[in-house]
Write a protein that holds these residues in place. Sequence first.
Motif, PDB file in Angstrom:
ATOM      1  N   HIS A   1       0.845  -1.210   0.000  1.00 56.70           N
ATOM      2  CA  HIS A   1       0.000   0.000   0.000  1.00 56.70           C
ATOM      3  C   HIS A   1       0.878   1.257   0.000  1.00 56.70           C
ATOM      4  O   HIS A   1       0.551   2.251  -0.663  1.00 56.70           O
ATOM      5  CB  HIS A   1      -0.935  -0.008   1.206  1.00 56.70           C
TER       6      HIS A   1
ATOM      7  N   LEU B   1       0.651   4.130  -2.743  1.00 51.16           N
ATOM      8  CA  LEU B   1       0.453   5.552  -2.422  1.00 51.16           C
ATOM      9  C   LEU B   1       1.538   6.407  -3.065  1.00 51.16           C
ATOM     10  O   LEU B   1       1.260   7.470  -3.643  1.00 51.16           O
ATOM     11  CB  LEU B   1       0.488   5.762  -0.905  1.00 51.16           C
TER      12      LEU B   1
ATOM     13  N   HIS C   1      -4.656   9.941  -8.577  1.00 58.49           N
ATOM     14  CA  HIS C   1      -5.914  10.325  -7.940  1.00 58.49           C
ATOM     15  C   HIS C   1      -6.603  11.438  -8.733  1.00 58.49           C
ATOM     16  O   HIS C   1      -7.815  11.488  -8.819  1.00 58.49           O
ATOM     17  CB  HIS C   1      -5.670  10.752  -6.486  1.00 58.49           C
TER      18      HIS C   1
ATOM     19  N   ASP D   1      -1.934   7.246   5.021  1.00 55.60           N
ATOM     20  CA  ASP D   1      -2.989   6.263   5.308  1.00 55.60           C
ATOM     21  C   ASP D   1      -3.463   6.432   6.749  1.00 55.60           C
ATOM     22  O   ASP D   1      -4.382   5.745   7.183  1.00 55.60           O
ATOM     23  CB  ASP D   1      -2.428   4.852   5.095  1.00 55.60           C
TER      24      ASP D   1
ATOM     25  N   THR E   1      -5.726   7.908   2.258  1.00 54.04           N
ATOM     26  CA  THR E   1      -6.600   6.740   2.386  1.00 54.04           C
ATOM     27  C   THR E   1      -6.879   6.563   3.872  1.00 54.04           C
ATOM     28  O   THR E   1      -6.114   7.025   4.718  1.00 54.04           O
ATOM     29  CB  THR E   1      -5.957   5.463   1.797  1.00 54.04           C
ATOM     30  N   SER E   2      -8.016   5.918   4.182  1.00 49.83           N
ATOM     31  CA  SER E   2      -8.443   5.921   5.583  1.00 49.83           C
ATOM     32  C   SER E   2      -8.039   4.631   6.299  1.00 49.83           C
ATOM     33  O   SER E   2      -8.859   3.761   6.536  1.00 49.83           O
ATOM     34  CB  SER E   2      -9.939   6.168   5.695  1.00 49.83           C
TER      35      SER E   2
ATOM     36  N   GLN F   1      -6.293   1.950   5.469  1.00 51.03           N
ATOM     37  CA  GLN F   1      -6.670   0.726   4.774  1.00 51.03           C
ATOM     38  C   GLN F   1      -5.458  -0.108   4.347  1.00 51.03           C
ATOM     39  O   GLN F   1      -5.608  -1.122   3.667  1.00 51.03           O
ATOM     40  CB  GLN F   1      -7.511   1.047   3.531  1.00 51.03           C
TER      41      GLN F   1
END
Length: 331
Positions: free
Chosen positions: A110, A114, A123, A260, A295-296, A298
């Motif tokens: 991740h 990112l 994005h 994140d 991102t939250s 994740q």
Amino acid sequence: MRIAVFSTKPYDRTYLTATNERMGSPHQLTFYEPRLTPQTAALAEGHDTVCVFVNDEVHAETLATVAEHGVRLVLTRSAGFNHIDVPRARELGMEVARVPAYSPYAVAEHAVALLLALNRKLHRAYSRVRDQNFSLAGLEGFDVHNKTLGVVGTGTIGTVFTRLMRGFHCEVLAYDPYPNDEIVRLRGTYVDLDELVSRSQIVSLHCPLTADTHHLFDADRFAEMPQGALLVNTSRGGLVDASAAVDALRSGHLGGLAIDVYEEEADLFFEDRSEQIITDDTFARLLSFPNVLITSHQAFFTREALENIADTTLANASAFETGEGELHRVA
Ligand code: NAI
């Protein structure tokens, strides 16, 4: 054991129930959607274990209440445990166990995602193309190839991240109070934090949040970074002073931020807040920058990680109860 599971999401229920059934249903699981806080702690009544996640408030007041209700074990479904007052839990006679490594690949991959998305503005490109706007203006990135990458914290996740990034032929600078031979084998070089920060075009954070690392990236640290450098944080929000990050982004010195995790995420993440006004001005400001990708929390969220989290969490409960098998105590 009778386990009160807090901060339950549908996937927690699915994976924990499946694991418990596979083990022959040794545990009684009660699922609660609220976070464990002083206000919800009474829900632990009738249980000997509470099972929590990263935004639960397992502090002195909460612990006192759950101890009164007979709780003897705190299980966290995470590797990090900065949300738990471990010394206080021990004083109250409770054991605390965690999931030390459920999938370093989930988090490291991740972090790579990112970084690449932030650098190449994916994005923005995604929503632009959906709007039939095929302009490339503002989408320029840089080759990650041959750039200098700073890895802060070279434990399990930092090492996997370094291995992945070596595929881009980055020069890796590492900082960790406990250097790791694997990083040297990957041709990383340990340097002090000042050197890492001043030389790296990309920095990725993989160290735990402790009193020493709180706001490790503050205004002074941002000023040390090269103009236009990128910062990626998949570790814990408290490592970064978000107000200082806003200032560094506004001045143009910080080239981009991908996170994140966020220091005040407990009141934001894991819920649909699309109908609400965000009252956290710092977070709202971060959302407004084109060169910020959020991102939250994740990074952990893969099938393999969820299976491992459920397996280790319930294995911890069994080890505590029977004295057999490994109990992953928080040290
Ligand atoms: P780990 O314990 O294997 O590695 C952490 C490393 O940080 C160790 O090598 C330690 O020596 C080092 N360290 C300690 N203090 C430091 C300092 N002041 N400066 C630099 N390095 C320091 O932990 P792991 O599994 O690699 O996880 C790293 C962090 O990732 C966790 O603490 C957790 O906060 C975060 N995490 C985030 C997830 C997400 O979903 N976003 C999921 C899992 C973990």
